[in-house]
Design a protein around this motif. Sequence first.
Motif, PDB file in Angstrom:
ATOM      1  N   ARG A  40       0.821  -1.188   0.000  1.00  0.00           N
ATOM      2  CA  ARG A  40       0.000   0.000   0.000  1.00  0.00           C
ATOM      3  C   ARG A  40       0.859   1.243   0.000  1.00  0.00           C
ATOM      4  O   ARG A  40       1.996   1.224   0.414  1.00  0.00           O
ATOM      5  CB  ARG A  40      -0.828   0.034   1.276  1.00  0.00           C
ATOM      6  N   PRO A  43       0.038   2.921   5.423  1.00  0.00           N
ATOM      7  CA  PRO A  43      -0.465   1.830   6.251  1.00  0.00           C
ATOM      8  C   PRO A  43      -1.964   1.954   6.500  1.00  0.00           C
ATOM      9  O   PRO A  43      -2.504   3.062   6.544  1.00  0.00           O
ATOM     10  CB  PRO A  43       0.312   1.965   7.556  1.00  0.00           C
ATOM     11  N   GLY A  44      -2.614   0.834   6.665  1.00  0.00           N
ATOM     12  CA  GLY A  44      -4.038   0.832   6.999  1.00  0.00           C
ATOM     13  C   GLY A  44      -4.241   1.272   8.435  1.00  0.00           C
ATOM     14  O   GLY A  44      -3.328   1.197   9.254  1.00  0.00           O
ATOM     15  N   ILE A  45      -5.437   1.738   8.717  1.00  0.00           N
ATOM     16  CA  ILE A  45      -5.749   2.191  10.076  1.00  0.00           C
ATOM     17  C   ILE A  45      -7.058   1.539  10.518  1.00  0.00           C
ATOM     18  O   ILE A  45      -8.007   1.444   9.741  1.00  0.00           O
ATOM     19  CB  ILE A  45      -5.873   3.737  10.129  1.00  0.00           C
ATOM     20  N   ALA A  58      -2.433   1.687  13.871  1.00  0.00           N
ATOM     21  CA  ALA A  58      -1.816   1.497  12.553  1.00  0.00           C
ATOM     22  C   ALA A  58      -0.612   0.578  12.694  1.00  0.00           C
ATOM     23  O   ALA A  58       0.113   0.644  13.690  1.00  0.00           O
ATOM     24  CB  ALA A  58      -1.379   2.833  11.970  1.00  0.00           C
ATOM     25  N   GLU A  59      -0.409  -0.271  11.698  1.00  0.00           N
ATOM     26  CA  GLU A  59       0.763  -1.142  11.698  1.00  0.00           C
ATOM     27  C   GLU A  59       1.890  -0.442  10.944  1.00  0.00           C
ATOM     28  O   GLU A  59       1.762  -0.186   9.743  1.00  0.00           O
ATOM     29  CB  GLU A  59       0.420  -2.477  11.040  1.00  0.00           C
ATOM     30  N   GLN A 100       6.733  -1.898   2.947  1.00  0.00           N
ATOM     31  CA  GLN A 100       6.468  -0.492   2.639  1.00  0.00           C
ATOM     32  C   GLN A 100       7.730   0.339   2.774  1.00  0.00           C
ATOM     33  O   GLN A 100       8.597   0.042   3.566  1.00  0.00           O
ATOM     34  CB  GLN A 100       5.410   0.047   3.602  1.00  0.00           C
TER      35      GLN A 100
ATOM     36  N   ASP B  31      11.396  -8.321   2.512  1.00  0.00           N
ATOM     37  CA  ASP B  31      12.439  -7.860   1.598  1.00  0.00           C
ATOM     38  C   ASP B  31      13.571  -8.874   1.696  1.00  0.00           C
ATOM     39  O   ASP B  31      13.894  -9.325   2.787  1.00  0.00           O
ATOM     40  CB  ASP B  31      13.007  -6.495   2.034  1.00  0.00           C
ATOM     41  N   ASP B  44       8.001  -8.109   7.937  1.00  0.00           N
ATOM     42  CA  ASP B  44       7.151  -7.257   8.770  1.00  0.00           C
ATOM     43  C   ASP B  44       6.233  -8.131   9.612  1.00  0.00           C
ATOM     44  O   ASP B  44       5.388  -8.851   9.070  1.00  0.00           O
ATOM     45  CB  ASP B  44       6.279  -6.357   7.885  1.00  0.00           C
ATOM     46  N   PRO B  46       4.211  -6.920  12.499  1.00  0.00           N
ATOM     47  CA  PRO B  46       3.720  -5.965  13.494  1.00  0.00           C
ATOM     48  C   PRO B  46       2.791  -6.627  14.505  1.00  0.00           C
ATOM     49  O   PRO B  46       1.937  -7.426  14.133  1.00  0.00           O
ATOM     50  CB  PRO B  46       2.978  -4.920  12.654  1.00  0.00           C
ATOM     51  N   GLY B  47       2.996  -6.305  15.764  1.00  0.00           N
ATOM     52  CA  GLY B  47       2.133  -6.828  16.813  1.00  0.00           C
ATOM     53  C   GLY B  47       2.634  -8.123  17.425  1.00  0.00           C
ATOM     54  O   GLY B  47       2.088  -8.595  18.415  1.00  0.00           O
ATOM     55  N   ARG B  71      -5.920  -7.431  19.520  1.00  0.00           N
ATOM     56  CA  ARG B  71      -5.654  -6.235  20.316  1.00  0.00           C
ATOM     57  C   ARG B  71      -6.923  -5.511  20.715  1.00  0.00           C
ATOM     58  O   ARG B  71      -6.985  -4.879  21.753  1.00  0.00           O
ATOM     59  CB  ARG B  71      -4.749  -5.290  19.520  1.00  0.00           C
ATOM     60  N   LEU B  81     -13.675   2.089  11.628  1.00  0.00           N
ATOM     61  CA  LEU B  81     -12.885   1.939  10.409  1.00  0.00           C
ATOM     62  C   LEU B  81     -12.087   0.652  10.543  1.00  0.00           C
ATOM     63  O   LEU B  81     -11.416   0.439  11.558  1.00  0.00           O
ATOM     64  CB  LEU B  81     -11.935   3.143  10.269  1.00  0.00           C
ATOM     65  N   HIS B  82     -12.188  -0.208   9.550  1.00  0.00           N
ATOM     66  CA  HIS B  82     -11.478  -1.483   9.642  1.00  0.00           C
ATOM     67  C   HIS B  82     -10.742  -1.718   8.332  1.00  0.00           C
ATOM     68  O   HIS B  82     -11.321  -2.166   7.360  1.00  0.00           O
ATOM     69  CB  HIS B  82     -12.478  -2.610   9.922  1.00  0.00           C
ATOM     70  N   GLU B  83      -9.468  -1.381   8.320  1.00  0.00           N
ATOM     71  CA  GLU B  83      -8.706  -1.471   7.064  1.00  0.00           C
ATOM     72  C   GLU B  83      -7.776  -2.677   7.012  1.00  0.00           C
ATOM     73  O   GLU B  83      -7.226  -2.979   5.961  1.00  0.00           O
ATOM     74  CB  GLU B  83      -7.893  -0.188   6.852  1.00  0.00           C
ATOM     75  N   TYR B  84      -7.557  -3.323   8.144  1.00  0.00           N
ATOM     76  CA  TYR B  84      -6.717  -4.527   8.097  1.00  0.00           C
ATOM     77  C   TYR B  84      -7.156  -5.491   9.186  1.00  0.00           C
ATOM     78  O   TYR B  84      -7.767  -5.094  10.170  1.00  0.00           O
ATOM     79  CB  TYR B  84      -5.231  -4.181   8.235  1.00  0.00           C
TER      80      TYR B  84
END
Lengths: 148, 134
Positions: A40, A43-45, A58-59, A100, B31, B44, B46-47, B71, B81-84
């Motif tokens: 993207r 990052p998505g939120i 956000a990640e 990213q 990468d 990556d 995350p979390g 989380r 809002l739910h983007e991921y």
Amino acid sequence: MLLARRYRFPMSPFNELQREFGRLFNNVLSDFDACPVPRRAAPGINVWEAGDNFYAEAEVPGLGMDDLEVFVVGNELTIKGRWNAERDDDQRVFHRRERQRGAFTRVLTLPVDLDAEKVNAVLKDGVLTVTLPKAETARTRKIAVKSA
Amino acid sequence: MQTDVIEQCDCDDVAQSERRQTDTTFMPGVDIVELDNEYVLRADLPGAKPDDIDVQLDRGMLTLHARVETRQTAHQTRSLLHEYGVGDFHREFKVGDAIDTAGIVAETANGVLTLRLPKAAAARPQRIDVRPTT
């Protein structure tokens, strides 16, 4: 089990089709070293509401606190970040490059005003969580009903 | 020619047995950079807490797995809002003979796993002395 791709989009027939399409393409192209994880621009939120607070998450793997800026004006939250390239990245041989990079700015408008003074941002294991208390005037108030 | 040194493997059966409490498993973005003496793989995650990141190498198959806890736990929350989605990460790579598997080093910082995969001696660039004929 199918490994879901990193980002999910709201369900709609169109998106579903697009996903199938993407899957098809990924399968066809995987032999040619195509990127299996869609990248993207920013990052998505995720945002949710609980009681007197909103939470925005956000990640941002790889970013430190110094690479991030978070600010609030009225009911608007802005998150800025930048992934710094390694010094000689351009000369290196990348066999895969899916993560990213570069800079991003996301601006979100929340339904009510926020208490900018009490906003709190925490970065842990690549996840940024911003706690956004609602402004005093915007909080739900319980009104006592008196009998006449 | 070198692209098949670290090659992704699409074996779904392995992922099946690894399934944990979360519903969805995600494929992390990576990468892979080639340097003179090593490959550097960054993923990556995350979390994922450092202790919940699992890296295994078994018969030429490099497996990355990270357990990620949900989380957004509190009930009485309303999503705006739910983007991921949030869930475990899993990805597998085939590692060829050009890697010195005993020398692989893993470290993690800010939700990014960095693996250093040294090239086997035979795969490293070597300098050949050129001498004038006498």
